[in-house]
Design a protein around this motif. Structure first.
Motif, short mmCIF file in Angstrom:
data_model
loop_
_atom_site.label_atom_id
_atom_site.label_comp_id
_atom_site.label_asym_id
_atom_site.label_seq_id
_atom_site.Cartn_x
_atom_site.Cartn_y
_atom_site.Cartn_z
N GLU A 41 0.82 -1.32 0.01
CA GLU A 41 -0.07 0.06 0.23
C GLU A 41 0.79 1.34 0.09
OE1 GLU A 41 -3.52 2.17 2.43
OE2 GLU A 41 -2.70 0.45 3.31
N ARG A 44 2.54 1.85 -3.46
CA ARG A 44 1.42 2.26 -4.67
C ARG A 44 1.61 3.99 -4.58
NH1 ARG A 44 -1.57 -2.36 -2.99
NH2 ARG A 44 -3.20 -1.03 -1.55
N HIS A 45 1.55 4.45 -3.46
CA HIS A 45 1.54 6.01 -3.18
C HIS A 45 2.93 6.54 -3.27
CE1 HIS A 45 -2.52 6.26 -2.20
NE2 HIS A 45 -2.53 5.11 -1.53
N GLU A 203 0.49 15.80 -3.76
CA GLU A 203 -0.52 14.94 -3.68
C GLU A 203 0.30 13.75 -2.83
OE1 GLU A 203 2.61 14.72 -7.39
OE2 GLU A 203 1.53 16.26 -6.25
N GLN A 204 1.50 13.55 -2.73
CA GLN A 204 2.12 12.41 -1.67
C GLN A 204 1.72 12.83 -0.31
OE1 GLN A 204 6.00 11.46 -2.78
NE2 GLN A 204 5.45 10.16 -4.45
N ALA A 207 -1.90 12.18 0.08
CA ALA A 207 -1.98 10.70 0.29
C ALA A 207 -1.70 10.04 1.46
CB ALA A 207 -1.17 9.85 -0.83
N HIS A 208 -0.45 10.62 1.98
CA HIS A 208 -0.31 10.12 3.36
C HIS A 208 -1.10 10.53 4.66
CE1 HIS A 208 2.15 9.94 7.40
NE2 HIS A 208 2.52 8.78 6.79
N MET A 211 -3.91 8.19 4.39
CA MET A 211 -3.63 6.84 5.00
C MET A 211 -3.50 7.12 6.67
SD MET A 211 -0.61 5.42 2.35
CE MET A 211 -0.39 3.91 3.75
N SER A 217 -1.34 4.22 8.34
CA SER A 217 0.19 4.43 8.21
C SER A 217 0.39 4.83 9.72
CB SER A 217 0.53 5.86 7.47
OG SER A 217 1.71 6.23 7.51
#
Length: 271
Positions: A41, A44-45, A203-204, A207-208, A211, A217
């Motif tokens: 997972e 993927r990010h 964008e990351q 995404a985090h 999560m 995460s």
């Protein structure tokens, strides 16, 4: 040495553990389905993660080599050992100075199982392992495995490599460093690495955050300012606070872009 009478806690294979997930990213086999699912997972990010974990591992080895060869350190306290792989701290140190003494600390019971077989030192030196949590420094400092192996009146290198990002909360890492370093004498060293969002595109970061909100995460990202504060009162070793791949790279090695590493690293001496 690892006490053969000490039994590891039960291993919960249904929940991902950072040490086993890290092992998966390094291409190891000491991991379970939950670790691989969590690792995939993240990939993927953040597809750059394998570059970062390899750079982090190489940083550890270069730091131990520097501390042993150039700084003359002969004692190491390595907290957050992870699952044994090639060129662990004691192997690098004792290859240069066989009399080096190392204490490993980790909270994953699977690490204890492997430590019994793999974390063995030279006849001249000594290697010990204790199961404990970085967030409980008093428990680490009071253990016989530590005090029987290391002489805390002589310099010790405290290695906290890729662990503090599992200690959540702004400022939460600082008291741990302060307590551990307070116990170590002048001439001791601190080496730390930490995952950061400083090099991530928006964008990351988003995404985090998603999560984290979903409980997927266990990373707490810290920026350069908070990371730098861990070394307050210490003397930074050149080149100071840099991406781990930029810390004294071996001649002729390719240095990846910081955006493909995402890990701060530094080494400092206690005056």
């Amino acid at each position: 040495m690892v006490d053969p009478q000490v039994s590891p806690d039960p291993i919960d294979t249904s929940v991902a553990h950072p040490a086993r997930r890290y092992n998966y990213w390094l291409g190891g086999k000491d991991n379970f389905a939950a670790d691989r699912e969590s690792g995939d997972e993240f990939l993927r990010h953040f597809p750059w993660i394998p570059v970062g974990v390899r750079a982090n591992r190489a940083f550890l080895q270069r730091v131990v080599r520097y501390l042993t060869e150039e700084a003359g350190v002969r004692q190491f306290l390595d907290i957050g050992t992870g699952l044994p792989t090639a060129d662990n701290t004691h192997e690098v140190a004792q290859r240069i100075a066989p009399e080096s003494r190392i204490v490993y600390v980790d909270n994953d019971p699977l690490v204890l199982v492997h430590a019994r077989a793999l974390l063995r030192g030279t006849p001249e030196g000594q290697t010990a392992y204790l199961q404990a949590d970085l967030r409980e420094p008093e428990a680490i400092l009071s253990r016989a495995e530590l005090t029987d192996t290391l002489d805390l009146s002589r310099p010790v290198a405290l290695m906290i490599i890729a662990v503090f990002h599992f200690v959540p909360g702004e400022g939460a890492a600082q008291p741990v460093v302060d307590r551990l370093m307070r116990e170590l004498p002048s001439g001791s060293y601190l080496a730390v690495t930490h995952v950061t969002g400083d090099f991530m595109p928006p964008e990351q970061i988003a995404a985090h955050e998603k999560m984290t909100s979903a409980g997927r995460s266990d990373y707490w990202l810290r920026g350069r300012e908070e990371f730098s504060a861990l070394f307050d009162g210490l003397e930074l070793v050149e080149p100071g606070i840099v991406p781990v791949s930029d810390w004294r790279p071996d001649p002729g090695t390719a240095v990846p872009d910081p955006s493909n590493v995402g890990v701060w690293g530094a080494v400092a001496r206690k005056p």
